[in-house]
Design a protein around this motif. Structure first.
Motif, PDB file in Angstrom:
ATOM      1  N   VAL A   1       0.840  -1.201   0.000  1.00 14.03           N
ATOM      2  CA  VAL A   1       0.000   0.000   0.000  1.00 14.03           C
ATOM      3  C   VAL A   1       0.877   1.254   0.000  1.00 14.03           C
ATOM      4  N   MET A   2       1.913   1.257   0.837  1.00 14.62           N
ATOM      5  CA  MET A   2       2.825   2.399   0.894  1.00 14.62           C
ATOM      6  C   MET A   2       3.520   2.613  -0.446  1.00 14.62           C
ATOM      7  N   GLU A   3       3.932   1.541  -1.095  1.00 14.99           N
ATOM      8  CA  GLU A   3       4.577   1.658  -2.405  1.00 14.99           C
ATOM      9  C   GLU A   3       3.652   2.318  -3.413  1.00 14.99           C
ATOM     10  N   ASP A   4       2.376   1.978  -3.376  1.00 15.22           N
ATOM     11  CA  ASP A   4       1.414   2.598  -4.292  1.00 15.22           C
ATOM     12  C   ASP A   4       1.356   4.109  -4.095  1.00 15.22           C
ATOM     13  N   LEU A   5       1.370   4.551  -2.842  1.00 18.01           N
ATOM     14  CA  LEU A   5       1.342   5.988  -2.572  1.00 18.01           C
ATOM     15  C   LEU A   5       2.598   6.671  -3.099  1.00 18.01           C
ATOM     16  N   LEU A   6       3.747   6.061  -2.843  1.00 21.44           N
ATOM     17  CA  LEU A   6       5.016   6.678  -3.215  1.00 21.44           C
ATOM     18  C   LEU A   6       5.229   6.698  -4.728  1.00 21.44           C
ATOM     19  N   GLU A   7       4.468   5.892  -5.463  1.00 18.55           N
ATOM     20  CA  GLU A   7       4.566   5.898  -6.927  1.00 18.55           C
ATOM     21  C   GLU A   7       4.119   7.229  -7.522  1.00 18.55           C
ATOM     22  N   LEU A   8       3.092   7.845  -6.928  1.00 17.93           N
ATOM     23  CA  LEU A   8       2.414   8.961  -7.595  1.00 17.93           C
ATOM     24  C   LEU A   8       2.384  10.252  -6.789  1.00 17.93           C
ATOM     25  N   ALA A   9       2.270  10.168  -5.487  1.00 21.93           N
ATOM     26  CA  ALA A   9       2.037  11.377  -4.689  1.00 21.93           C
ATOM     27  C   ALA A   9       3.344  12.106  -4.398  1.00 21.93           C
ATOM     28  N   PRO A  10       3.362  13.417  -4.512  1.00 21.36           N
ATOM     29  CA  PRO A  10       4.536  14.178  -4.054  1.00 21.36           C
ATOM     30  C   PRO A  10       4.751  13.910  -2.568  1.00 21.36           C
ATOM     31  N   PHE A  11       5.980  13.806  -2.153  1.00 22.02           N
ATOM     32  CA  PHE A  11       6.263  13.424  -0.779  1.00 22.02           C
ATOM     33  C   PHE A  11       5.811  14.490   0.215  1.00 22.02           C
ATOM     34  N   HIS A  12       5.753  15.756  -0.222  1.00 22.46           N
ATOM     35  CA  HIS A  12       5.273  16.806   0.674  1.00 22.46           C
ATOM     36  C   HIS A  12       3.752  16.818   0.778  1.00 22.46           C
ATOM     37  N   LYS A  13       3.072  15.849   0.117  1.00 21.20           N
ATOM     38  CA  LYS A  13       1.617  15.742   0.190  1.00 21.20           C
ATOM     39  C   LYS A  13       1.152  14.541   0.999  1.00 21.20           C
ATOM     40  N   LEU A  14       2.087  13.761   1.535  1.00 16.64           N
ATOM     41  CA  LEU A  14       1.739  12.559   2.283  1.00 16.64           C
ATOM     42  C   LEU A  14       1.760  12.842   3.782  1.00 16.64           C
ATOM     43  N   LEU A  15       0.780  12.288   4.497  1.00  9.25           N
ATOM     44  CA  LEU A  15       0.642  12.495   5.935  1.00  9.25           C
ATOM     45  C   LEU A  15       0.479  11.153   6.637  1.00  9.25           C
ATOM     46  N   PHE A  16       0.868  11.111   7.900  1.00 13.25           N
ATOM     47  CA  PHE A  16       0.613   9.925   8.716  1.00 13.25           C
ATOM     48  C   PHE A  16      -0.635  10.121   9.553  1.00 13.25           C
ATOM     49  N   SER A  17      -1.484   9.097   9.575  1.00 17.71           N
ATOM     50  CA  SER A  17      -2.533   9.022  10.594  1.00 17.71           C
ATOM     51  C   SER A  17      -2.737   7.569  10.957  1.00 17.71           C
ATOM     52  N   SER A  18      -3.090   7.343  12.206  1.00 13.62           N
ATOM     53  CA  SER A  18      -3.461   5.988  12.616  1.00 13.62           C
ATOM     54  C   SER A  18      -4.912   5.704  12.246  1.00 13.62           C
ATOM     55  N   GLY A  19      -5.730   6.763  12.146  1.00 14.41           N
ATOM     56  CA  GLY A  19      -7.155   6.561  11.944  1.00 14.41           C
ATOM     57  C   GLY A  19      -7.798   5.832  13.108  1.00 14.41           C
ATOM     58  N   SER A  20      -7.111   5.775  14.240  1.00 13.92           N
ATOM     59  CA  SER A  20      -7.553   4.946  15.354  1.00 13.92           C
ATOM     60  C   SER A  20      -8.939   5.349  15.840  1.00 13.92           C
ATOM     61  N   ARG A  21      -9.688   4.362  16.279  1.00 14.71           N
ATOM     62  CA  ARG A  21     -10.977   4.660  16.882  1.00 14.71           C
ATOM     63  C   ARG A  21     -11.382   3.508  17.786  1.00 14.71           C
ATOM     64  N   GLY A  22     -11.802   3.862  18.979  1.00  7.70           N
ATOM     65  CA  GLY A  22     -12.339   2.869  19.901  1.00  7.70           C
ATOM     66  C   GLY A  22     -11.305   2.132  20.727  1.00  7.70           C
TER      67      GLY A  22
END
Length: 424
Positions: free
Chosen positions: A351-372
Motif C-alpha cells: 500500500v505504501m509503495e502505491d502511494l510513493l509511486e504517484l504522490a509528491p512526498f510533501h503531500k503525504l501524511l501519517f494518521s493511525s485513523g484509530s478509533r475505539g
C-alpha cells in the motif's frame, strides 16, 4: 520493530515522534470480548458462528504486536490477551498502548460526542502528547437541527456554530461519503433549495443528515469557514463506507401517495426512524463502496483550488492510487491511508509503495485513523513505520535515493507535513 536494515539516520527518522493528524478517542472503560471483536472489524458485525475476528490480518497484528506491550508473549491467544487486558484495566492499557505508539501530537475527531470515548485532552494525557481537536461538521449540523425552530434560524445558527467551533480547532472534517457518496453535485446549492431542504430536515431533526442539498450546503459552509480561518478540510474516503445504517430521508418517509397523517398516538407525526422500524417505509441503501472513490470528488476539488483551502483525503483504501494521483495533480490536495496499513498488516508495504509511486512526498501524511481501541493507535504507527521503512530501504539499497534524502522524507511524512498544513 523495523523489518529491514537501514542507515542509522533513516532508522532514527522513522522512529522519531509522529504527528497523528487524524484519530478518534478510545474507550475509557473495560470491554467485553464481543465488544472488542466488533471494534477490530471494519464490518461492525459479529463474526459468523464458530469463527472470530481475531482470525484477520488485524486480529493477528493485535496478538503479535500489542501483547508484548501488556507483558505477554507475542502471539498470545485471544482469551489470554483479553484476560490480561481486563486485569490491567482500561486506564493502564490505554496509557501503555498510546505511549508505545510514539506520537507527539494527536489531532482528534471528536464528532461522535460519545462519552465512552476519551476526549482530545485525555488522549493527549494518556499518550504523553499534545492534542488538538478536529471538528466534524455533520455533528454540528445535528446539534443545530435539534435546536432550531425555523429554517432561517437553522441556516443562521449553522454558520455561527461552524465558525465558533472552528475557532478552537486545527481542522474541519466531513463524512459526506457515508451519507450520500462522493458523487454529489459540486456546485453550491441555491438558497431556495436549501430553505426547502431545511424545512424537511426540521421535520425529523434527530435523524442523521442524508439530504444531498443540505449536505452540499454544509460542505460549502465548512469551506467558507476553513478559508476564513486558514484551516484544512478533511474528507473521509474509501473504507469503511458506513458505520451504521443510513435512515430514510424525511422526504422518503412521506411519499406522495402515503398517508402523511400517520401519528404515533401522541399527536405528532412519526419520525423517519419510527416509520422505518414500523415497516411503513423501506430503508434506502447506504452509499456503496464505489461511491467513496475520491476521484468522484474531482470537480469539487477543482472548485476549491482557487480558494487555497487544503483538502486532505483520509483513508482512501482501496482507492489510494487514485488519491495519490489527485495529490499530484492539485496543489492543495493531501493524502493518507490511515487504518489501511494495520488492516492490511503484513501487506502494508505494498500500500505504501502505491502511494510513493504517484504522490509528491510533501503531500503525504501519517494518521493511525484509530478509533475505539488504543491498539489501533499503536498498530497504525507501527505498520506506518514498517511499511515506509521497507520502501525506503529498497530505494536506498538500489541507489535511487541517498540516505539523507530518505531520512528527510521520513521526517516530512511522519510529522513535518502535518505541522505545516495544520500550522502546529
Amino acid at each position: 520493530m523495523l523489518p529491514v536494515e537501514l542507515p542509522v539516520t533513516v532508522r532514527d527518522a522513522l522512529q522519531a515522534p509522529l504527528v497523528d493528524h487524524h484519530c478518534h478517542g478510545v474507550h475509557r472503560d473495560d470491554l467485553s470480548r464481543a465488544r472488542f471483536e466488533l471494534l477490530i472489524s471494519e464490518g461492525g458485525a459479529p463474526a459468523p458462528p464458530g469463527t472470530t475476528h481475531f482470525d484477520t490480518p488485524y486480529g493477528m497484528a493485535v496478538r503479535r504486536w500489542c501483547a508484548p506491550v501488556l507483558d505477554l508473549e507475542p502471539h498470545a491467544p485471544p482469551a489470554v490477551y483479553l484476560s490480561r487486558r481486563a486485569d490491567l484495566g482500561s486506564v493502564e492499557v490505554n496509557r501503555r498502548l498510546l505511549t508505545a505508539a510514539g506520537v507527539v501530537a494527536f489531532l482528534v475527531d471528536t464528532g461522535t460526542e460519545d462519552l465512552d470515548l476519551l476526549s482530545a485532552a485525555e488522549m493527549g494525557r494518556h499518550g504523553g502528547a499534545a492534542a488538538d481537536e478536529l471538528v466534524r461538521v455533520e455533528q454540528i449540523e445535528q446539534d443545530v437541527a435539534e435546536s432550531a425552530a425555523l429554517a432561517v434560524d437553522y441556516l443562521d445558527t449553522l454558520g455561527e456554530e461552524l465558525s465558533a467551533r472552528a475557532a478552537r480547532a486545527v481542522g474541519l472534517k466531513t463524512v459526506v461519503a457515508t451519507r450520500c457518496g462522493l458523487d454529489f453535485d459540486p456546485a453550491r446549492p441555491s438558497r431556495g433549495s436549501v430553505i426547502a431542504a431545511a424545512n424537511r430536515r426540521l421535520a425529523a431533526p434527530r435523524e442523521p443528515l442524508t439530504d444531498p442539498v443540505l449536505l452540499r450546503h454544509l460542505l460549502w459552509s465548512a469551506v467558507d469557514v476553513a478559508r476564513e480561518r486558514g484551516l484544512p478540510l478533511q474528507l473521509h474516503t474509501g473504507f469503511p463506507t458506513s458505520a451504521a445504517p443510513v435512515p430514510p430521508h424525511p422526504d422518503s418517509a412521506r411519499p406522495d401517495n402515503a398517508d402523511s397523517g400517520r401519528t404515533n398516538g401522541g399527536g405528532r407525526g412519526l419520525s423517519a426512524s419510527e416509520l422505518l422500524l414500523s415497516g411503513l417505509v423501506a430503508a434506502p441503501e447506504p452509499p456503496g463502496p464505489h461511491r467513496a472513490d475520491p476521484v468522484r470528488l474531482s470537480a469539487f476539488i477543482a472548485a476549491l483550488q482557487p480558494l487555497s483551502v487544503p483538502v486532505i483525503l483520509l483513508g482512501c483504501y482501496p482507492f489510494h492510487r487514485q488519491a495519490a494521483y489527485l495529490a499530484g495533480l492539485h496543489p492543495h490536495v493531501y493524502v493518507d491511508v490511515g487504518l489501511a496499513l494495520p488492516h492490511t498488516a503484513g501487506a502494508a508495504a505494498r500500500v505504501m509503495e502505491d502511494l510513493l509511486e504517484l504522490a509528491p512526498f510533501h503531500k503525504l501524511l501519517f494518521s493511525s485513523g484509530s478509533r475505539g481501541l488504543a491498539e489501533s493507535c499503536l498498530l497504525g504507527a507501527l505498520y506506518y513505520r514498517r511499511a515506509l521503512g521497507t520502501a525506503l530501504a529498497g530505494r536506498v539499497g538500489d541507489g535511487e535515493w541517498s540516505a539523507g534524502d530518505a531520512a528527510r522524507i521520513a521526517h516530512m511524512i511522519g510529522s513535518g507535513n502535518a505541522r505545516r498544513v495544520y500550522r502546529l
